[in-house]
Design a protein around this motif. Structure first.
Motif, PDB file in Angstrom:
ATOM      1  N   VAL A 125      73.211  80.786  35.889  1.00 50.32           N
ATOM      2  CA  VAL A 125      74.237  80.173  36.748  1.00 50.32           C
ATOM      3  C   VAL A 125      73.580  79.737  38.055  1.00 50.32           C
ATOM      4  O   VAL A 125      72.867  80.506  38.695  1.00 50.32           O
ATOM      5  CB  VAL A 125      75.376  81.158  37.036  1.00 50.32           C
ATOM      6  N   ALA A 126      73.827  78.485  38.438  1.00 52.01           N
ATOM      7  CA  ALA A 126      73.270  77.926  39.673  1.00 52.01           C
ATOM      8  C   ALA A 126      74.339  77.108  40.378  1.00 52.01           C
ATOM      9  O   ALA A 126      75.331  76.699  39.754  1.00 52.01           O
ATOM     10  CB  ALA A 126      72.055  77.053  39.347  1.00 52.01           C
ATOM     11  N   PRO A 127      74.197  76.853  41.683  1.00 51.40           N
ATOM     12  CA  PRO A 127      75.193  76.044  42.402  1.00 51.40           C
ATOM     13  C   PRO A 127      75.175  74.598  41.927  1.00 51.40           C
ATOM     14  O   PRO A 127      74.141  74.072  41.516  1.00 51.40           O
ATOM     15  CB  PRO A 127      74.749  76.157  43.865  1.00 51.40           C
ATOM     16  N   SER A 128      76.333  73.972  41.962  1.00 56.32           N
ATOM     17  CA  SER A 128      76.472  72.604  41.497  1.00 56.32           C
ATOM     18  C   SER A 128      76.836  71.678  42.647  1.00 56.32           C
ATOM     19  O   SER A 128      77.558  72.062  43.575  1.00 56.32           O
ATOM     20  CB  SER A 128      77.554  72.538  40.419  1.00 56.32           C
ATOM     21  N   VAL A 129      76.330  70.456  42.570  1.00 63.18           N
ATOM     22  CA  VAL A 129      76.645  69.454  43.592  1.00 63.18           C
ATOM     23  C   VAL A 129      78.089  68.980  43.459  1.00 63.18           C
ATOM     24  O   VAL A 129      78.792  68.772  44.452  1.00 63.18           O
ATOM     25  CB  VAL A 129      75.687  68.246  43.490  1.00 63.18           C
ATOM     26  N   TYR A 130      78.574  68.839  42.217  1.00 63.26           N
ATOM     27  CA  TYR A 130      79.880  68.232  41.978  1.00 63.26           C
ATOM     28  C   TYR A 130      80.965  69.254  41.643  1.00 63.26           C
ATOM     29  O   TYR A 130      82.141  69.009  41.892  1.00 63.26           O
ATOM     30  CB  TYR A 130      79.776  67.224  40.831  1.00 63.26           C
ATOM     31  N   THR A 131      80.569  70.393  41.063  1.00 64.02           N
ATOM     32  CA  THR A 131      81.545  71.437  40.730  1.00 64.02           C
ATOM     33  C   THR A 131      81.069  72.755  41.328  1.00 64.02           C
ATOM     34  O   THR A 131      80.112  72.785  42.101  1.00 64.02           O
ATOM     35  CB  THR A 131      81.707  71.564  39.207  1.00 64.02           C
TER      36      THR A 131
END
Length: 276
Positions: A125-131
């Motif tokens: 799990v990683a941070p998302s730009v759009y979600t």
């Protein structure tokens, strides 16, 4: 008269030859029967002495709970404390197909050894730009395990046991297509029609090392029939998957980073066992 004597002599010789052949055949048949009887008795003794009540084979399903899946929270989604790069958490991937086979052999009434196949798999799990979040791919360890098993047979249908051993796991990382091809987010990748070409020549790879894990478990077998039993256990695996992240630009290495994924887990397992 001479002709008759000659004929009688030939008939007698034929009778003697046939009798000899019959006796030889009977003795050979008798020897074969004795040999087959001895072989059958040897097999019966071997089964009774070395297999009956000692050898077990089975298969089981597993539900896995990672015990260290959110350590990235200590440093924030993109800060210090992440597993590798921006990956800050792992989510268990469950597989309930009965593919985890095992075999046990008991040297005595109480002590035996188990050879099994085991695995653990998690989605990164990683941070998302759009979600809110995205995944870079799935990390997994799988392979054979060897454990010493101690059981306590008793007058009931329940036989408790404990186990301790090692797992010899092969590491693997199944990259998400968008991440492997250098895109920043799966939403961006999908909006472009999920292309098969890389973004600006960028490709990414995650290599997972092979690992040796420590295993400990406790369980109970319930005898349904003389040969079949239900097996329920709880199993703890201590293992960390070392990894190397590599980024390329048109085939030239531009970035490399080492890290690890803690895959310590508790597994609840249920299976069916056949005892010889």
């Amino acid at each position: 008269m001479a002709g008759d004597d000659s004929g009688n002599k030939e008939n007698n010789e034929l009778d003697i030859a046939l009798q000899g052949f019959s006796d030889a055949t009977w003795h050979e048949s008798e020897e074969n029967e004795v040999s087959e009887k001895d072989s059958s008795e040897k097999q019966s003794h071997f089964y009774a002495d070395y297999l009956a009540g000692r050898l077990e084979i089975g298969t089981r399903v597993t539900s896995t709970i990672l015990t260290d899946s959110d350590s990235g929270a200590a440093g924030g989604p993109q800060g210090e404390g992440t597993f590798l790069g921006t990956i800050y958490a792992l989510d268990e991937i469950q597989d309930y197909t009965p593919k985890n086979i095992f075999a046990r052999y008991y040297f005595s009434k109480y002590i035996g050894v188990e050879l099994a196949y085991d695995s653990v798999e998690a989605e990164t799990v990683a941070p998302s730009v759009y979600t809110t979040t995205k995944t870079d791919g799935d990390v997994s360890l799988a392979g054979p395990t060897v454990s010493l098993v101690g059981r306590y047979p008793n007058s009931s249908s329940f036989t408790p046991y404990v186990s301790m051993g090692l797992g010899f796991f092969t590491g693997d990382f199944e990259e998400a297509d968008d991440w492997a091809l250098g895109y920043y987010d799966p939403a961006e990748y999908a909006a472009l029609g999920s292309p098969t070409t890389s973004y600006n020549g960028v490709t990414r790879v995650m290599d997972i090392d092979n690992e040796i894990a420590f295993l400990i478990g406790i369980g109970v077998a319930y005898s349904v029939t003389e040969h079949f039993s239900l097996d329920v256990s709880m199993h703890y695996t201590a293992v960390e998957a070392d990894a190397t992240f590599s980024s390329y630009k048109y085939g030239i290495l531009t970035s490399e980073q080492d890290g690890s994924f803690p895959l310590d887990n508790v597994a609840v397992r249920a299976g069916l066992t056949f005892t010889f």
